[in-house]
Structure formats: C-alpha cells, structure tokens
Motif scaffolding. Structure first.
Motif, short mmCIF file in Angstrom:
data_model
loop_
_atom_site.label_atom_id
_atom_site.label_comp_id
_atom_site.label_asym_id
_atom_site.label_seq_id
_atom_site.Cartn_x
_atom_site.Cartn_y
_atom_site.Cartn_z
N TYR A 29 0.82 -1.21 0.00
CA TYR A 29 0.00 0.00 0.00
C TYR A 29 0.85 1.26 0.00
O TYR A 29 0.44 2.30 -0.52
N ALA A 30 2.06 1.19 0.56
CA ALA A 30 2.97 2.33 0.47
C ALA A 30 3.37 2.54 -0.99
O ALA A 30 3.42 3.68 -1.48
N ASP A 31 3.63 1.43 -1.73
CA ASP A 31 3.91 1.53 -3.18
C ASP A 31 2.79 2.23 -3.91
O ASP A 31 2.99 3.14 -4.70
N ARG A 32 1.59 1.76 -3.65
CA ARG A 32 0.43 2.29 -4.34
C ARG A 32 0.23 3.77 -4.04
O ARG A 32 -0.05 4.57 -4.92
N THR A 33 0.39 4.14 -2.78
CA THR A 33 0.23 5.54 -2.38
C THR A 33 1.34 6.40 -2.96
O THR A 33 1.09 7.50 -3.45
N GLN A 128 -2.20 -2.32 5.43
CA GLN A 128 -2.56 -1.45 4.31
C GLN A 128 -2.69 -0.01 4.78
O GLN A 128 -2.20 0.92 4.13
N PHE A 129 -3.33 0.17 5.91
CA PHE A 129 -3.54 1.52 6.42
C PHE A 129 -2.25 2.12 6.97
O PHE A 129 -1.97 3.30 6.77
N VAL A 130 -1.45 1.29 7.63
CA VAL A 130 -0.16 1.77 8.13
C VAL A 130 0.74 2.17 6.96
O VAL A 130 1.41 3.20 7.00
N GLY A 131 0.73 1.37 5.90
CA GLY A 131 1.52 1.71 4.71
C GLY A 131 1.08 3.01 4.07
O GLY A 131 1.91 3.82 3.65
N THR A 132 -0.22 3.21 3.99
CA THR A 132 -0.74 4.45 3.42
C THR A 132 -0.34 5.65 4.27
O THR A 132 0.10 6.68 3.76
N SER A 137 2.89 10.36 4.89
CA SER A 137 3.73 11.15 5.79
C SER A 137 5.06 11.50 5.15
O SER A 137 5.64 12.55 5.43
N CYS A 138 5.54 10.62 4.29
CA CYS A 138 6.82 10.86 3.62
C CYS A 138 6.65 11.54 2.26
O CYS A 138 7.64 11.84 1.59
N SER A 139 5.43 11.77 1.82
CA SER A 139 5.21 12.32 0.48
C SER A 139 5.83 13.69 0.24
O SER A 139 6.18 13.99 -0.90
N PRO A 140 6.02 14.54 1.25
CA PRO A 140 6.72 15.79 0.95
C PRO A 140 8.13 15.57 0.42
O PRO A 140 8.65 16.41 -0.30
#
Length: 144
Positions: A29-33, A128-132, A137-140
């Motif tokens: 889910y981190a990949d997807r996000t 899934q939710f933790v990954g998202t 949170s790291c998207s900046p």
C-alpha cells in the motif's frame, strides 16, 4: 498436500507469518500511495500531460486488477508461498500487487485456525492503512 501447522493460539511459525504478511501489505500500500503522490512531480518534471499521467496510473491498477483471480487460483493450486514469492519479485509492480491479497488469504487458510482467522485478517490487512499513512507522511520528500 498443505503443510498448515497452526495451533489454537496461533503461535510460532504462524505468528511470524502474520508479521511478514502485515509488512507485505504495508509495503504494497505504500507503493500504491507513493505512485499516486509521486506522479504529480514526475509529470511536471518529465512534461507529461494529463493523458500520459492517467495512462501510467491506469496501467498500474489494470495490472493489479487482472491478477486477482488468477493469483487466487494459482495460490490454491501451487501454494501461496510460491505464488507470493513470484509476485514479490515485482517484475511489474501492478501485477505483483495483485498477487498479494489472494495469497494472504490462502496462507491464512492454511496456517491459522478457523477461530483465529478474523483477528489474523484484521491484523495483516491493517498493514494497508499503516503503509498508506507512512507513505503519505513521507510524500513531501517526493516534492523535495
């Protein structure tokens, strides 16, 4: 045929499996996000239009959707561990992501007792939710 070693309290190897499946879901889910967030900076930097950006996002999710049923059938026939390893190789990320959920379910059916499956499913799919959350949170950093 199946090598399920579950006990009534879901300990030992089954508990390790649950932790690994949680991490698998979290990273998937981190990949997807990350793709959804990073595509903004990528399209700006590479000069992609809306159509190109949409095609990229659609190709990822089409690969994901197209592998759901075949992955479930393959996991039932060849074993979820084998299919999940192939999917985790991430030759094509969208195709690999589609393998994830059917194999998680097949592994739980083999390794976790029926009375513990609801708790096990809720634990691994909470990844899934933790990954998202982690990815957003790291998207900046993607913009930076």
């Amino acid at each position: 045929m199946r090598r399920g070693k579950y006990t009534s309290d879901c300990s030992g190897e089954a508990f390790t499996l649950l932790q690994l499946l949680f991490l698998n879901n979290m990273l998937g889910y981190a990949d997807r996000t990350n793709l959804s967030v990073a595509v903004i900076a990528m399209s700006r930097e590479l000069g992609w239009g809306e159509a190109s950006t949409g095609t990229l996002l659609a190709s990822f999710f089409c690969g994901y959707v197209l592998t759901q049923i075949p992955a479930g059938l393959a996991a039932a026939r060849f074993g979820a561990k084998r299919v999940l390893l192939i999917g985790t190789a991430r030759v094509v990320v969208g195709l690999a992501e589609g393998v994830q959920i059917p194999c998680c379910n097949a592994l739980l059916a083999t390794w976790v007792p029926p009375q513990g499956r609801a708790r096990a499913l809720s634990f691994i799919f909470s990844g899934q939710f933790v990954g998202t959350i982690c990815a957003l949170s790291c998207s900046p950093l993607a913009e930076w």
